[in-house]
Design an enzyme around this catalytic site. Structure first.
Site, short mmCIF file in Angstrom:
data_model
loop_
_atom_site.label_atom_id
_atom_site.label_comp_id
_atom_site.label_asym_id
_atom_site.label_seq_id
_atom_site.Cartn_x
_atom_site.Cartn_y
_atom_site.Cartn_z
N SER A 114 0.83 -1.15 -0.26
CA SER A 114 -0.24 -0.10 0.02
C SER A 114 0.85 1.13 -0.42
O SER A 114 0.29 2.24 -0.19
CB SER A 114 -1.25 -0.36 1.13
OG SER A 114 0.17 -0.48 2.21
N ASP A 160 -3.48 7.85 7.66
CA ASP A 160 -4.80 6.78 8.91
C ASP A 160 -3.78 6.21 9.83
O ASP A 160 -2.17 6.81 9.56
CB ASP A 160 -5.39 5.98 7.84
CG ASP A 160 -4.44 5.15 7.03
OD1 ASP A 160 -3.05 5.38 7.77
OD2 ASP A 160 -5.24 4.51 5.90
N HIS A 176 -0.63 4.36 7.13
CA HIS A 176 0.36 5.24 6.40
C HIS A 176 0.29 6.73 6.53
O HIS A 176 -0.45 7.80 6.66
CB HIS A 176 -0.80 4.98 4.83
CG HIS A 176 -1.17 3.83 4.32
ND1 HIS A 176 -2.00 3.24 4.68
CD2 HIS A 176 -0.40 2.68 4.17
CE1 HIS A 176 -2.28 1.71 4.84
NE2 HIS A 176 -1.45 1.73 3.97
#
Length: 340
Positions: A27, A315, A318
């Site tokens: 991610s 978040d 991240h």
């Protein structure tokens, strides 16, 4: 006007050396490949993307751009890198690069199955499919040139250590054994890429996993300190990875493989946030800032901050776009020195 033309000429010269950027992994680099998957590792909904172009969610695990975009931009290739599985992907985008990374994936096949992400093996399969499409656009000789000159990014290991090993406590192996296995899997991926003509590769270290807000919450005690065991595991992995990069460079003729230190620049932001104009580094912008990520960070999540510019993390896993821009600066310097 002269400066604009000069800048454009400089970018064109850079593009001749690195015509495209192609990303594999997790991610940290994913630009939206999970959008149509049945997976918990998704973020194609608000508030994700609120600071992206047009303010819309794209499947990037950020309020805005991710490292894939920022590095492509900094290298003068293009402003954003489309996800390979984007249904709106244009043929013209193929020659300047795509992202094959999938949020939640890992080097360990078990990791991707836990998160229902696209495993690295699947990303490699998609890459070979991409090569076929690229040949259809620029011809076989043109495709071979693009592949050999382009820069390939690989970010993996974060979910293996963070989800698979740390959270789920899958401790069939000692951490020393498991990190060696992760490095071995990485080496196999690099050799597979080399086998289809790839010559320029940048391999990312993991993040300082123990200092991510979610792992502070899970493993940091009442004070939510950085989890030392998680960070030590990440440090052990990247020390072995650095040694393997040296081995690969000596054993693969004409290959240029560079280790990218993402761990320390991000740790410096977390440890010294004020130096870079941040005020919060132990919690994230989304929700309470302690556990919210992916589907837990959504349009009805309460308490999400209005302005993330002062917060290191978007978040609980991240970094924000601004944090990524700051960490991208030394990475770009290193990439330019090695590949331009």
């Amino acid at each position: 006007m002269y400066r604009i033309v000069a800048s454009r000429k400089r970018q064109l010269r850079e593009n001749e050396k690195v015509p495209a950027l192609i990303a594999f992994g997790d991610s940290i680099l994913d630009t939206g490949n999970n959008n149509n998957l049945i997976s918990l590792a998704k973020c194609n909904f608000p508030p994700y993307g609120k600071d992206f172009i047009g303010g819309k969610p794209t499947g990037r695990f950020s309020d805005g751009k991710v490292l894939t975009d920022l590095l492509a931009e900094g290298l003068g290739i293009k402003e954003t890198v489309p996800a390979y599985h984007d249904p709106n992907l244009q043929s013209k985008d193929l020659a300047t690069g795509v992202c094959l990374a999938s949020g939640g994936s890992g080097l360990d096949p078990l990791t991707s199955s836990i998160t229902s992400a696209i495993p690295i093996s699947g990303q490699l399969k998609n890459f070979k499919e991409y090569i076929g499409k690229l040949k259809g656009v620029v011809g076989e000789e043109g495709a071979n040139k693009v592949i050999s000159k382009s820069l390939f990014l690989l970010s993996a290991g974060n979910n293996d250590l963070g989800i698979n090993y740390s959270v789920l406590r899958v401790k069939k192996y000692a951490i020393s054994t498991y990190t060696s296995m992760l490095v071995s899997w990485t080496s196999t991926i690099i050799k597979d890429l080399y086998g289809v003509g790839v010559r320029k590769i940048a391999i990312f270290s993991t993040m300082p996993v123990g200092c991510l807000p979610i792992f502070r919450t899970l493993h940091g005690g009442l004070m939510r300190s950085c989890a030392d065991d998680d960070n030590k595991a990440a440090e052990l992995f990247y020390s072995k990875l650095l040694a393997e990069v040296k081995n690969l460079n000596s054993s693969l003729p004409q290959a240029k493989i560079v280790y990218v230190d993402f761990y320390n620049p991000l740790l410096d932001l977390i440890s010294n946030p004020v130096k870079s104009g941040f005020s919060v580094s132990d919690r994230s912008c989304c929700g309470t800032g302690t556990v919210e990520t992916a589907i837990l960070c959504n349009r009805i999540t309460p308490f999400t901050c209005a302005n993330v510019s002062k917060i290191v993390f978007w978040d609980s896993v991240h970094p924000s776009e601004r944090a990524c821009r700051i960490t991208a600066a030394p990475i770009l310097q290193d990439l330019k020195k090695n590949f331009l």
